[in-house]
Design a protein around this motif. Structure first.
Motif, PDB file in Angstrom:
ATOM      1  N   ALA A   1       0.839  -1.193   0.000  1.00 11.42           N
ATOM      2  CA  ALA A   1       0.000   0.000   0.000  1.00 11.42           C
ATOM      3  C   ALA A   1       0.875   1.245   0.000  1.00 11.42           C
ATOM      4  CB  ALA A   1      -0.912   0.003   1.229  1.00 11.42           C
ATOM      5  N   VAL A   2       0.444   2.250  -0.743  1.00 13.18           N
ATOM      6  CA  VAL A   2       1.109   3.557  -0.725  1.00 13.18           C
ATOM      7  C   VAL A   2       0.065   4.618  -0.408  1.00 13.18           C
ATOM      8  CG1 VAL A   2       2.955   2.897  -2.296  1.00 13.18           C
ATOM      9  CG2 VAL A   2       0.855   3.860  -3.225  1.00 13.18           C
ATOM     10  N   ARG A   3       0.511   5.630   0.301  1.00 13.87           N
ATOM     11  CA  ARG A   3      -0.397   6.699   0.709  1.00 13.87           C
ATOM     12  C   ARG A   3      -0.354   7.842  -0.299  1.00 13.87           C
ATOM     13  NH1 ARG A   3       0.419  10.089   6.306  1.00 13.87           N
ATOM     14  NH2 ARG A   3       2.378  10.600   5.236  1.00 13.87           N
ATOM     15  N   GLY A   4      -1.528   8.251  -0.737  1.00 12.24           N
ATOM     16  CA  GLY A   4      -1.640   9.414  -1.607  1.00 12.24           C
ATOM     17  C   GLY A   4      -2.391  10.519  -0.897  1.00 12.24           C
ATOM     18  N   THR A   5      -1.899  11.738  -1.016  1.00 11.50           N
ATOM     19  CA  THR A   5      -2.518  12.900  -0.377  1.00 11.50           C
ATOM     20  C   THR A   5      -3.249  13.726  -1.428  1.00 11.50           C
ATOM     21  OG1 THR A   5      -0.924  13.024   1.447  1.00 11.50           O
ATOM     22  CG2 THR A   5      -2.031  15.064   0.828  1.00 11.50           C
ATOM     23  N   VAL A   6      -4.452  14.175  -1.081  1.00 16.21           N
ATOM     24  CA  VAL A   6      -5.323  14.886  -2.012  1.00 16.21           C
ATOM     25  C   VAL A   6      -5.950  16.067  -1.274  1.00 16.21           C
ATOM     26  CG1 VAL A   6      -7.193  14.623  -3.709  1.00 16.21           C
ATOM     27  CG2 VAL A   6      -5.844  12.631  -3.032  1.00 16.21           C
ATOM     28  N   ALA A   7      -6.319  17.099  -2.025  1.00 18.90           N
ATOM     29  CA  ALA A   7      -7.015  18.244  -1.447  1.00 18.90           C
ATOM     30  C   ALA A   7      -8.095  18.712  -2.410  1.00 18.90           C
ATOM     31  CB  ALA A   7      -6.036  19.381  -1.154  1.00 18.90           C
ATOM     32  N   ARG A   8      -8.993  19.517  -1.888  1.00 19.32           N
ATOM     33  CA  ARG A   8      -9.959  20.175  -2.756  1.00 19.32           C
ATOM     34  C   ARG A   8      -9.959  21.666  -2.459  1.00 19.32           C
ATOM     35  NH1 ARG A   8     -15.334  21.138  -0.667  1.00 19.32           N
ATOM     36  NH2 ARG A   8     -15.560  20.411   1.482  1.00 19.32           N
ATOM     37  N   THR A   9     -10.250  22.421  -3.493  1.00 19.62           N
ATOM     38  CA  THR A   9     -10.229  23.872  -3.338  1.00 19.62           C
ATOM     39  C   THR A   9     -11.643  24.416  -3.171  1.00 19.62           C
ATOM     40  OG1 THR A   9     -10.516  24.501  -5.667  1.00 19.62           O
ATOM     41  CG2 THR A   9      -8.275  23.915  -4.955  1.00 19.62           C
ATOM     42  N   ALA A  10     -11.691  25.659  -2.768  1.00 16.39           N
ATOM     43  CA  ALA A  10     -12.931  26.412  -2.825  1.00 16.39           C
ATOM     44  C   ALA A  10     -13.322  26.610  -4.290  1.00 16.39           C
ATOM     45  CB  ALA A  10     -12.734  27.761  -2.142  1.00 16.39           C
ATOM     46  N   PRO A  11     -14.570  26.941  -4.578  1.00  9.49           N
ATOM     47  CA  PRO A  11     -14.950  27.235  -5.960  1.00  9.49           C
ATOM     48  C   PRO A  11     -14.004  28.259  -6.586  1.00  9.49           C
ATOM     49  CG  PRO A  11     -16.902  27.098  -4.594  1.00  9.49           C
ATOM     50  CD  PRO A  11     -15.735  27.014  -3.650  1.00  9.49           C
ATOM     51  N   ALA A  12     -13.679  27.997  -7.844  1.00 12.16           N
ATOM     52  CA  ALA A  12     -12.703  28.837  -8.537  1.00 12.16           C
ATOM     53  C   ALA A  12     -13.081  28.946 -10.001  1.00 12.16           C
ATOM     54  CB  ALA A  12     -11.300  28.243  -8.393  1.00 12.16           C
ATOM     55  N   ALA A  13     -12.498  29.923 -10.660  1.00 13.29           N
ATOM     56  CA  ALA A  13     -12.727  30.094 -12.088  1.00 13.29           C
ATOM     57  C   ALA A  13     -12.233  28.859 -12.835  1.00 13.29           C
ATOM     58  CB  ALA A  13     -12.005  31.344 -12.578  1.00 13.29           C
TER      59      ALA A  13
ATOM     60  N   VAL B   1       3.613  17.074   1.709  1.00 10.54           N
ATOM     61  CA  VAL B   1       3.098  16.932   0.349  1.00 10.54           C
ATOM     62  C   VAL B   1       2.090  18.036   0.044  1.00 10.54           C
ATOM     63  CG1 VAL B   1       1.782  15.454  -1.208  1.00 10.54           C
ATOM     64  CG2 VAL B   1       3.555  14.466   0.238  1.00 10.54           C
ATOM     65  N   LEU B   2       1.240  18.373   1.014  1.00 10.16           N
ATOM     66  CA  LEU B   2       0.293  19.468   0.808  1.00 10.16           C
ATOM     67  C   LEU B   2       1.014  20.781   0.520  1.00 10.16           C
ATOM     68  CD1 LEU B   2      -2.354  18.699   3.577  1.00 10.16           C
ATOM     69  CD2 LEU B   2      -2.754  18.671   1.109  1.00 10.16           C
ATOM     70  N   GLN B   3       2.107  21.021   1.225  1.00 10.72           N
ATOM     71  CA  GLN B   3       2.875  22.240   0.973  1.00 10.72           C
ATOM     72  C   GLN B   3       3.443  22.254  -0.440  1.00 10.72           C
ATOM     73  OE1 GLN B   3       5.764  22.427   4.133  1.00 10.72           O
ATOM     74  NE2 GLN B   3       4.207  22.676   5.722  1.00 10.72           N
ATOM     75  N   LYS B   4       3.971  21.095  -0.873  1.00  9.13           N
ATOM     76  CA  LYS B   4       4.496  21.014  -2.243  1.00  9.13           C
ATOM     77  C   LYS B   4       3.380  21.182  -3.266  1.00  9.13           C
ATOM     78  CE  LYS B   4       8.702  18.320  -1.509  1.00  9.13           C
ATOM     79  NZ  LYS B   4       9.578  19.355  -2.113  1.00  9.13           N
ATOM     80  N   MET B   5       2.214  20.600  -2.987  1.00  7.02           N
ATOM     81  CA  MET B   5       1.088  20.753  -3.900  1.00  7.02           C
ATOM     82  C   MET B   5       0.715  22.220  -4.052  1.00  7.02           C
ATOM     83  SD  MET B   5      -1.144  17.444  -2.645  1.00  7.02           S
ATOM     84  CE  MET B   5      -2.710  18.201  -3.046  1.00  7.02           C
ATOM     85  N   ARG B   6       0.725  22.938  -2.945  1.00  5.08           N
ATOM     86  CA  ARG B   6       0.391  24.361  -3.006  1.00  5.08           C
ATOM     87  C   ARG B   6       1.404  25.126  -3.853  1.00  5.08           C
ATOM     88  NH1 ARG B   6      -4.169  26.923  -2.502  1.00  5.08           N
ATOM     89  NH2 ARG B   6      -3.471  27.516  -4.576  1.00  5.08           N
TER      90      ARG B   6
END
Length: 442
Positions: free
Chosen positions: A235-247, A341-346
């Motif tokens: 198993a490998v862990r993947g990190t995901v996020a969602r944004t507020a509504p955007a253009a 990972v979240l910081q890198k994603m940003r």
């Protein structure tokens, strides 16, 4: 909050039948769609999930429904899966969230562009609408993407769907078609007589069944290991996020080197990274050598220490039908997202798609991906015990291909002749001396 947890209300709590034709272990996209197609063919089906329907990776993935860039053997099944997603959307309504809005993969290096050029042959053989884009074309199709792009590959007919709502919607429809579904009901083991499956033993009692499907995702190795079946899965862990509504910057899904986006029905974007993490444990040492070929191209895989309840200890614990199991201790595998990972994603999102710089991450999560040494799943019936089927190891791209894979498994369980070449997905490939040939990544 969009995630399921052990505190989420139990939605499916059908009575356990005394007997069914097929018992399915795991209520993710593979188990649920297999049940749907079996019910349509008149089979009596039971789905048992230790936690919640779609509680783990089937609700935590990116929501891509793609053919673009697939392993060659998966491609025909993924094409059918697109049609099935579209049919589910038409029949079951907006919870599916399926739309054909295209998927684009941008190439920044010569090697990445060479992959796109090579995959075009697969696209042509399957009569897809995939095409290559020049840097100038990218400026027209996806002007928000910033980078020194060599080119891109786009499949306009690819789609997207909403993981959190789609699989439960299909489960409700399957239940309406006669499938019995029970959450918080772990299957502890199976009953076997004279070399053939005769049923399952759950924490709530035994059920007779002529066939059993293990579609337990990252838990498949542990469940099968208790039966003496050695499945080389990590198993490998993947990190995901969602944004507020955007253009809208791209209305489908896109990979821009080190950041991946997918337009959501709520007007935001699901954001992901190529970075995945494997927590070193006993299974790492059991199967590490099998994964070496895949590691050569897994430049974004990290290793760390931490608790991974899907890994069995040394020696493997064994249990019977009367004993509590690890599945009852961890009802919903809910790993914490990686802050680094979240910081890198940003950072990557801001650099690659500056138009989304002000789109705040309003929720983040992680999921444990069931990975195989060659990055393609097992879809097969075991030689022994007869009647035990496996559909697992979809290696991070199971959501999109889920309905197609579910139909493959339903037909296999029904004893129908396969409509696809399934040789690449056989269980025995890890034991018969076959070369491990890793397919494309996520």
């Amino acid at each position: 909050m969009f995630l399921f947890s052990d505190q989420s209300p139990v939605t499916f709590h059908d009575d356990l039948p005394d007997e069914v034709d097929v018992a399915i272990i795991g209520g993710g996209v593979i188990g649920v769609t297999t049940a749907w197609f079996l019910a349509k063919s008149g089979r009596r089906v039971l789905i048992c999930d230790k936690g919640r329907i779609a509680g783990e990776q089937s609700s935590r993935n990116w929501g891509w429904v793609r053919v673009n860039g697939r392993d060659e053997a998966e491609t025909p099944i993924a094409i059918e899966s697109l049609r099935l997603w579209e049919a589910f959307g038409e029949e079951l309504g907006p919870d599916i969230g399926f739309q054909r809005r295209g998927i684009i993969e941008l190439a920044e290096t010569d090697d990445e562009m060479a992959f796109c050029e090579g995959w075009l042959d697969i696209a042509k053989a399957n009569q897809l609408d995939t095409k290559l884009l020049s840097p100038g074309d990218i400026a027209d199709v996806f002007p928000a993407a910033q980078g020194a792009w060599k080119g891109a590959m786009i499949t306009p007919s690819d789609g997207r769907a909403e993981p959190f709502t789609a699989v439960p919607a299909i489960a409700r429809a399957a239940q309406g078609a006669g499938v019995s579904i029970r959450e918080r009901c772990a299957v502890r083991t199976i009953d076997v007589q004279n070399g053939r499956v005769t049923g399952v033993v759950t924490e709530n009692g035994a059920v007779k069944a002529g066939a059993v499907l293990c579609a337990a995702g990252a838990w498949s190795n542990m469940f099968l290991g208790n039966l003496g079946v050695d499945l080389p899965q990590l198993a490998v862990r993947g990190t995901v996020a969602r944004t507020a509504p955007a253009a809208s910057v791209f209305d489908g899904a896109a990979g821009a080197k080190d950041i991946f986006i997918r337009r959501r029905e709520d007007g935001g974007y699901t954001i992901a990274s190529a970075i995945t993490e494997h927590l070193i444990g006993a299974s790492s040492f059991r199967y590490g050598a099998s994964f070496l070929p895949a590691l050569k191209s897994a430049s974004e895989l990290r290793f760390g220490l931490g608790a991974d309840p899907t890994q069995a200890l040394f020696p493997r614990p064994r249990w019977g039908g009367e004993e509590a199991t690890p599945f009852e201790k961890t009802r919903v595998l809910n790993p914490a997202p990686s802050q680094s990972v979240l910081q890198k994603m940003r950072t990557h999102l801001n650099d690659r798609i500056p138009a989304l710089r002000d789109a705040a991450f309003i929720e983040s999560w992680a999921g444990m991906i069931d990975a195989m040494p060659d990055v393609v799943p097992v879809m097969d019936e075991l030689r022994a015990p007869k009647g035990l089927f496996i559909a697992t190891g979809f290696s991070g791209h199971g959501f999109g291909i889920g309905p197609g894979a579910g139909k493959v498994m339903a037909e296999m369980i029904d004893g129908q002749a396969p409509r696809y070449d399934l040789k690449r997905f056989r269980f025995a490939r890890f034991k018969d001396g076959s070369k491990i040939d890793p397919g494309p990544g996520i």
